[in-house]
Design a protein around this motif. Sequence first.
Motif, PDB file in Angstrom:
ATOM      1  N   ILE A   1       0.880  -1.162   0.000  1.00  0.00           N
ATOM      2  CA  ILE A   1       0.000   0.000   0.000  1.00  0.00           C
ATOM      3  C   ILE A   1       0.918   1.212   0.000  1.00  0.00           C
ATOM      4  CG2 ILE A   1      -1.777   1.275   1.250  1.00  0.00           C
ATOM      5  CD1 ILE A   1      -2.540  -1.488   2.524  1.00  0.00           C
ATOM      6  N   LEU A   2       0.927   1.938  -1.107  1.00  0.00           N
ATOM      7  CA  LEU A   2       1.801   3.106  -1.264  1.00  0.00           C
ATOM      8  C   LEU A   2       0.997   4.364  -0.970  1.00  0.00           C
ATOM      9  CD1 LEU A   2       3.399   1.916  -4.602  1.00  0.00           C
ATOM     10  CD2 LEU A   2       4.490   1.890  -2.359  1.00  0.00           C
ATOM     11  N   ILE A   3       1.551   5.200  -0.119  1.00  0.00           N
ATOM     12  CA  ILE A   3       0.894   6.439   0.286  1.00  0.00           C
ATOM     13  C   ILE A   3       1.531   7.583  -0.499  1.00  0.00           C
ATOM     14  CG2 ILE A   3       0.259   7.920   2.222  1.00  0.00           C
ATOM     15  CD1 ILE A   3      -0.598   4.897   2.524  1.00  0.00           C
TER      16      ILE A   3
ATOM     17  N   ALA B   1       5.103   9.025   0.240  1.00  0.00           N
ATOM     18  CA  ALA B   1       5.266   9.409   1.642  1.00  0.00           C
ATOM     19  C   ALA B   1       5.587   8.219   2.535  1.00  0.00           C
ATOM     20  CB  ALA B   1       3.999  10.099   2.144  1.00  0.00           C
ATOM     21  N   GLY B   2       5.212   7.025   2.101  1.00  0.00           N
ATOM     22  CA  GLY B   2       5.469   5.842   2.896  1.00  0.00           C
ATOM     23  C   GLY B   2       4.775   4.644   2.298  1.00  0.00           C
ATOM     24  N   PHE B   3       4.971   3.501   2.966  1.00  0.00           N
ATOM     25  CA  PHE B   3       4.365   2.275   2.459  1.00  0.00           C
ATOM     26  C   PHE B   3       4.056   1.324   3.596  1.00  0.00           C
ATOM     27  CE2 PHE B   3       8.837   1.366   2.761  1.00  0.00           C
ATOM     28  CZ  PHE B   3       8.874   0.073   3.262  1.00  0.00           C
ATOM     29  N   PHE B   4       3.132   0.420   3.320  1.00  0.00           N
ATOM     30  CA  PHE B   4       2.774  -0.662   4.218  1.00  0.00           C
ATOM     31  C   PHE B   4       2.812  -1.939   3.383  1.00  0.00           C
ATOM     32  CE2 PHE B   4       1.130   3.006   6.232  1.00  0.00           C
ATOM     33  CZ  PHE B   4       1.089   2.740   7.591  1.00  0.00           C
ATOM     34  N   LEU B   5       3.466  -2.970   3.873  1.00  0.00           N
ATOM     35  CA  LEU B   5       3.483  -4.267   3.220  1.00  0.00           C
ATOM     36  C   LEU B   5       2.575  -5.186   4.027  1.00  0.00           C
ATOM     37  CD1 LEU B   5       4.616  -6.249   1.093  1.00  0.00           C
ATOM     38  CD2 LEU B   5       6.510  -6.693   2.678  1.00  0.00           C
ATOM     39  N   VAL B   6       1.559  -5.728   3.364  1.00  0.00           N
ATOM     40  CA  VAL B   6       0.613  -6.623   4.039  1.00  0.00           C
ATOM     41  C   VAL B   6       0.641  -7.988   3.363  1.00  0.00           C
ATOM     42  CG1 VAL B   6      -0.886  -4.757   4.869  1.00  0.00           C
ATOM     43  CG2 VAL B   6      -1.362  -5.821   2.651  1.00  0.00           C
ATOM     44  N   ASP B   7       0.365  -9.007   4.141  1.00  0.00           N
ATOM     45  CA  ASP B   7       0.275 -10.376   3.642  1.00  0.00           C
ATOM     46  C   ASP B   7      -1.112 -10.875   4.009  1.00  0.00           C
ATOM     47  OD1 ASP B   7       0.669 -12.932   2.735  1.00  0.00           O
ATOM     48  OD2 ASP B   7       2.433 -13.334   3.972  1.00  0.00           O
ATOM     49  N   VAL B   8      -1.980 -10.983   3.012  1.00  0.00           N
ATOM     50  CA  VAL B   8      -3.398 -11.265   3.245  1.00  0.00           C
ATOM     51  C   VAL B   8      -3.852 -12.477   2.434  1.00  0.00           C
ATOM     52  CG1 VAL B   8      -3.960  -8.868   3.806  1.00  0.00           C
ATOM     53  CG2 VAL B   8      -4.041  -9.617   1.439  1.00  0.00           C
ATOM     54  N   ALA B   9      -5.026 -12.977   2.756  1.00  0.00           N
ATOM     55  CA  ALA B   9      -5.557 -14.168   2.104  1.00  0.00           C
ATOM     56  C   ALA B   9      -6.082 -13.911   0.694  1.00  0.00           C
ATOM     57  CB  ALA B   9      -6.659 -14.774   2.964  1.00  0.00           C
ATOM     58  N   SER B  10      -6.457 -12.665   0.395  1.00  0.00           N
ATOM     59  CA  SER B  10      -7.079 -12.411  -0.909  1.00  0.00           C
ATOM     60  C   SER B  10      -6.902 -10.949  -1.319  1.00  0.00           C
ATOM     61  CB  SER B  10      -8.573 -12.719  -0.849  1.00  0.00           C
ATOM     62  OG  SER B  10      -9.230 -11.802   0.008  1.00  0.00           O
ATOM     63  N   PHE B  11      -7.124 -10.710  -2.612  1.00  0.00           N
ATOM     64  CA  PHE B  11      -7.112  -9.348  -3.127  1.00  0.00           C
ATOM     65  C   PHE B  11      -8.207  -8.518  -2.472  1.00  0.00           C
ATOM     66  CE2 PHE B  11      -8.687  -6.357  -6.479  1.00  0.00           C
ATOM     67  CZ  PHE B  11      -7.643  -5.458  -6.394  1.00  0.00           C
TER      68      PHE B  11
ATOM     69  N   GLN C   1      -7.940  -4.945  -0.571  1.00  0.00           N
ATOM     70  CA  GLN C   1      -8.760  -3.783  -0.897  1.00  0.00           C
ATOM     71  C   GLN C   1      -9.437  -3.220   0.345  1.00  0.00           C
ATOM     72  OE1 GLN C   1     -11.139  -5.695  -4.024  1.00  0.00           O
ATOM     73  NE2 GLN C   1     -10.450  -4.057  -5.393  1.00  0.00           N
ATOM     74  N   GLU C   2      -9.961  -4.086   1.207  1.00  0.00           N
ATOM     75  CA  GLU C   2     -10.596  -3.629   2.448  1.00  0.00           C
ATOM     76  C   GLU C   2      -9.631  -2.786   3.271  1.00  0.00           C
ATOM     77  OE1 GLU C   2     -11.956  -6.916   4.809  1.00  0.00           O
ATOM     78  OE2 GLU C   2     -13.142  -7.755   3.177  1.00  0.00           O
ATOM     79  N   ILE C   3      -8.400  -3.261   3.368  1.00  0.00           N
ATOM     80  CA  ILE C   3      -7.386  -2.553   4.156  1.00  0.00           C
ATOM     81  C   ILE C   3      -7.030  -1.229   3.488  1.00  0.00           C
ATOM     82  CG2 ILE C   3      -4.987  -2.640   4.945  1.00  0.00           C
ATOM     83  CD1 ILE C   3      -5.416  -5.718   5.291  1.00  0.00           C
ATOM     84  N   ALA C   4      -6.751  -1.249   2.193  1.00  0.00           N
ATOM     85  CA  ALA C   4      -6.317  -0.044   1.483  1.00  0.00           C
ATOM     86  C   ALA C   4      -7.362   1.060   1.544  1.00  0.00           C
ATOM     87  CB  ALA C   4      -5.986  -0.382   0.031  1.00  0.00           C
TER      88      ALA C   4
END
Length: 130
Positions: free
Chosen positions: A5-7, A90-100, A104-107
């Motif tokens: 997730i790129l901010i 400005a920053g980033f978050f790397l997530v490891d999730v079960a599905s696209f 999307q919910e997180i982003a």
Amino acid sequence: MKYVILIHSNPQPWGHPTGDFIPEQQALPAEQRRRMNSEFEALLTEIHESGELVSAEALADPTTSTIYRWEDGKPLSTDGPYSEFKEHLAGFFLVDVASFERAQEIAKVFSGPGETIELRPAMWPGGEEQ
């Protein structure tokens, strides 16, 4: 599946969290800003506790960057920023999730007025999406 997730945000003035420095968010009613911040903090707690959050970093002001380009057979460095656009990474978050869909919910919670959030799959060294 890993996603980044790129901010992207306006670097003037520069600070974190970026929403505090964006006119569109500053113009929101205080209660709405508090609610958005509360939802964001709750999400960060949730993805941290679930193990979905792999890593996250805020990045310094783009003017502090050094750019490297290949020229005349060797790397040439110049002071940043790289782009002249009004938005910078400005920053980033790397997530490891079960599905696209989960990514999307997180982003969507990261998104706010005046900000651009980019959701991009991470790739293995061979170029295939994880």
